[in-house]
Structure formats: structure tokens, C-alpha cells
Design a protein around this motif. Structure first.
Motif, PDB file in Angstrom:
ATOM      1  N   PRO A  63     130.169  36.258  37.750  1.00 12.88           N
ATOM      2  CA  PRO A  63     129.677  37.192  36.732  1.00 12.88           C
ATOM      3  C   PRO A  63     129.930  38.661  37.088  1.00 12.88           C
ATOM      4  O   PRO A  63     130.263  39.462  36.221  1.00 12.88           O
ATOM      5  CB  PRO A  63     128.174  36.893  36.660  1.00 12.88           C
ATOM      6  N   LEU A  64     129.796  39.003  38.351  1.00 20.01           N
ATOM      7  CA  LEU A  64     130.064  40.373  38.783  1.00 20.01           C
ATOM      8  C   LEU A  64     131.545  40.726  38.610  1.00 20.01           C
ATOM      9  O   LEU A  64     131.887  41.813  38.145  1.00 20.01           O
ATOM     10  CB  LEU A  64     129.646  40.567  40.239  1.00 20.01           C
ATOM     11  N   MET A  65     132.421  39.782  38.942  1.00 21.26           N
ATOM     12  CA  MET A  65     133.855  40.026  38.785  1.00 21.26           C
ATOM     13  C   MET A  65     134.227  40.158  37.310  1.00 21.26           C
ATOM     14  O   MET A  65     135.048  41.002  36.947  1.00 21.26           O
ATOM     15  CB  MET A  65     134.667  38.926  39.475  1.00 21.26           C
ATOM     16  N   HIS A  66     133.600  39.339  36.453  1.00 21.22           N
ATOM     17  CA  HIS A  66     133.833  39.462  35.003  1.00 21.22           C
ATOM     18  C   HIS A  66     133.338  40.814  34.493  1.00 21.22           C
ATOM     19  O   HIS A  66     133.981  41.444  33.659  1.00 21.22           O
ATOM     20  CB  HIS A  66     133.161  38.329  34.238  1.00 21.22           C
ATOM     21  N   LYS A  95     135.120  46.690  32.516  1.00 20.63           N
ATOM     22  CA  LYS A  95     134.747  48.078  32.753  1.00 20.63           C
ATOM     23  C   LYS A  95     135.380  49.070  31.777  1.00 20.63           C
ATOM     24  O   LYS A  95     134.772  50.069  31.421  1.00 20.63           O
ATOM     25  CB  LYS A  95     135.107  48.458  34.187  1.00 20.63           C
ATOM     26  N   THR A  96     136.592  48.828  31.330  1.00 22.99           N
ATOM     27  CA  THR A  96     137.281  49.764  30.432  1.00 22.99           C
ATOM     28  C   THR A  96     136.940  49.537  28.957  1.00 22.99           C
ATOM     29  O   THR A  96     137.452  50.249  28.103  1.00 22.99           O
ATOM     30  CB  THR A  96     138.808  49.648  30.604  1.00 22.99           C
ATOM     31  N   ASP A 146     143.892  40.686  34.637  1.00 25.10           N
ATOM     32  CA  ASP A 146     144.489  41.070  35.920  1.00 25.10           C
ATOM     33  C   ASP A 146     143.438  41.647  36.854  1.00 25.10           C
ATOM     34  O   ASP A 146     143.446  41.379  38.058  1.00 25.10           O
ATOM     35  CB  ASP A 146     145.622  42.074  35.730  1.00 25.10           C
ATOM     36  N   CYS A 147     142.527  42.425  36.313  1.00 26.24           N
ATOM     37  CA  CYS A 147     141.443  42.999  37.109  1.00 26.24           C
ATOM     38  C   CYS A 147     140.570  41.879  37.677  1.00 26.24           C
ATOM     39  O   CYS A 147     140.205  41.906  38.856  1.00 26.24           O
ATOM     40  CB  CYS A 147     140.610  43.961  36.277  1.00 26.24           C
TER      41      CYS A 147
END
Length: 63
Positions: A28-31, A36-37, A43-44
Motif C-alpha cells: 500500500p505504501l508503494m502504491h 504521488k503525481t 514504473d514508479c
């Protein structure tokens, strides 16, 4: 499974199940970072996952 410290130590020993547990737990943190943008950046997310996996071997837990 065990607590986070025990899971991490198992993952550091290349235990695949522990590594998968960590990825699932921190996914969830990576998602969130991938959004963020304002648009989802796959890719992020992949870069976050790779960096996370690399960091497992480098991170040390102090007692």
C-alpha cells in the motif's frame, strides 16, 4: 506469521515466503508513492518494489 522483525530477519536469509509477506505488507505504501503525481505511475511502483527488495539485504536491525 511472526512479528515484523522476525519476518524481516527471515527475508534477509532469503526466505521467499517472508519476502512476499513484506512486499504484501508494504505494497500500500508503494502504491501511494506511485500516485504521488496525481496519476498512477506503474514504473514508479516497480522502482519502489525493486528498491525495497534491495534494501532488505542492506538494512540492519540493531538490538
Amino acid at each position: 506469521m511472526e512479528n515484523l522483525k522476525e519476518i524481516f530477519l527471515l527475508a534477509k536469509l532469503n526466505n521467499q515466503q517472508a519476502t512476499e509477506t513484506l512486499i504484501t505488507r508494504f505494497s500500500p505504501l508503494m502504491h501511494k508513492m506511485a500516485w504521488k503525481t496525481g496519476n498512477y505511475d506503474e514504473d514508479c511502483f516497480q522502482e519502489c518494489a525493486v528498491a525495497f527488495l534491495i534494501s532488505i539485504s542492506k538494512f540492519e536491525i540493531r538490538k
